[in-house]
Design a protein around this motif. Structure first.
Motif, mmCIF file in Angstrom:
data_model
loop_
_atom_site.group_PDB
_atom_site.id
_atom_site.type_symbol
_atom_site.label_atom_id
_atom_site.label_comp_id
_atom_site.label_asym_id
_atom_site.label_seq_id
_atom_site.Cartn_x
_atom_site.Cartn_y
_atom_site.Cartn_z
ATOM 1 N N ALA A 39 7.249 12.364 30.516
ATOM 2 C CA ALA A 39 6.485 13.156 29.545
ATOM 3 C C ALA A 39 5.020 12.722 29.527
ATOM 4 C CB ALA A 39 7.103 13.022 28.151
ATOM 5 N N PHE A 40 4.753 11.428 29.536
ATOM 6 C CA PHE A 40 3.378 10.931 29.512
ATOM 7 C C PHE A 40 2.602 11.399 30.738
ATOM 8 C CE2 PHE A 40 0.222 7.786 30.849
ATOM 9 C CZ PHE A 40 -0.585 7.720 29.726
ATOM 10 N N TYR A 41 3.133 11.165 31.920
ATOM 11 C CA TYR A 41 2.393 11.460 33.140
ATOM 12 C C TYR A 41 2.219 12.963 33.379
ATOM 13 C CZ TYR A 41 2.156 6.580 34.305
ATOM 14 O OH TYR A 41 1.861 5.232 34.275
ATOM 15 N N THR A 42 3.155 13.788 32.927
ATOM 16 C CA THR A 42 2.996 15.234 33.108
ATOM 17 C C THR A 42 2.188 15.857 31.972
ATOM 18 O OG1 THR A 42 5.172 15.641 32.108
ATOM 19 C CG2 THR A 42 5.064 15.515 34.522
ATOM 20 N N GLU A 43 2.492 15.503 30.735
ATOM 21 C CA GLU A 43 1.832 16.143 29.589
ATOM 22 C C GLU A 43 0.451 15.580 29.299
ATOM 23 O OE1 GLU A 43 4.612 15.841 26.352
ATOM 24 O OE2 GLU A 43 6.202 16.789 27.536
ATOM 25 N N LYS A 44 0.253 14.293 29.468
ATOM 26 C CA LYS A 44 -1.025 13.675 29.112
ATOM 27 C C LYS A 44 -1.974 13.552 30.303
ATOM 28 C CE LYS A 44 0.672 11.816 25.028
ATOM 29 N NZ LYS A 44 0.298 12.447 23.827
ATOM 30 N N LYS A 81 -5.606 13.847 24.193
ATOM 31 C CA LYS A 81 -4.160 13.935 24.403
ATOM 32 C C LYS A 81 -3.419 12.695 23.926
ATOM 33 C CE LYS A 81 -4.341 17.206 28.201
ATOM 34 N NZ LYS A 81 -3.973 17.472 29.588
ATOM 35 N N GLY A 82 -4.152 11.741 23.349
ATOM 36 C CA GLY A 82 -3.523 10.561 22.786
ATOM 37 C C GLY A 82 -3.324 9.397 23.737
ATOM 38 N N VAL A 83 -3.996 9.403 24.884
ATOM 39 C CA VAL A 83 -3.888 8.293 25.827
ATOM 40 C C VAL A 83 -4.707 7.111 25.298
ATOM 41 C CG1 VAL A 83 -4.407 7.530 28.189
ATOM 42 C CG2 VAL A 83 -3.555 9.857 27.786
ATOM 43 N N THR A 84 -4.163 5.923 25.396
ATOM 44 C CA THR A 84 -4.850 4.714 24.954
ATOM 45 C C THR A 84 -5.894 4.301 25.989
ATOM 46 O OG1 THR A 84 -2.872 3.964 23.792
ATOM 47 C CG2 THR A 84 -4.532 2.300 24.282
ATOM 48 N N ILE A 85 -7.149 4.329 25.573
ATOM 49 C CA ILE A 85 -8.254 3.889 26.422
ATOM 50 C C ILE A 85 -8.572 2.445 26.026
ATOM 51 C CG2 ILE A 85 -10.630 4.320 27.172
ATOM 52 C CD1 ILE A 85 -8.591 6.579 27.868
ATOM 53 N N LEU A 86 -8.468 1.530 26.970
ATOM 54 C CA LEU A 86 -8.656 0.110 26.685
ATOM 55 C C LEU A 86 -10.088 -0.359 26.884
ATOM 56 C CD1 LEU A 86 -5.430 -1.200 28.439
ATOM 57 C CD2 LEU A 86 -5.775 -0.790 25.991
#
Length: 120
Positions: A20-25, A88-93
């Motif tokens: 889900a993460f790699y396809t949706e985000k 999309k809610g991805v954590t940017i470090l």
């Protein structure tokens, strides 16, 4: 002679969550999702415009998720890509940050794997 990299494997704990993460985000596309063993599936993803594929795999005790991955993604515009990832809610470090060789940022997936995304 070697002609390229076919795929890279990313260690994950939960294949459904990772898929889900790699396809949706991140916008990767599902190439194949089939049984591999009794414990897991072979999930292979394509990156739009790239030949190299990504495999989401559970390695058990051999390779655990979390930490800096030894692979870098590239984009034409790091700032725009990071902006979309944030929406999309991805954590940017870290970053985006400019350096003499280009611009880059670091992001994490749900398993704590950290990736660099930079300019080509």
């Amino acid at each position: 002679m070697i002609r390229g990299v076919k795929f890279v494997s990313i260690p994950v704990l939960d294949q459904d969550r990772a898929l889900a993460f790699y396809t949706e985000k991140l916008g990767f596309r599902l190439v194949t999702d089939q049984p591999f063993s009794e414990e897991q599936r072979w999930i292979e993803l394509g990156i739009p415009g790239a030949d190299t594929r990504v495999v989401l795999f559970r390695f058990g005790e051999e390779i655990k998720p979390g930490g800096q991955m030894n692979m870098t993604f590239w984009t034409d515009n790091v700032e725009a890509t990071v902006g979309e990832m944030k929406r999309k809610g991805v954590t940017i470090l870290k970053g985006p940050a400019k350096a003499g060789w280009g611009t880059s940022a670091v992001f994490a997936d749900p398993d704590g794997n950290q990736f660099l995304v930079g300019t080509k």
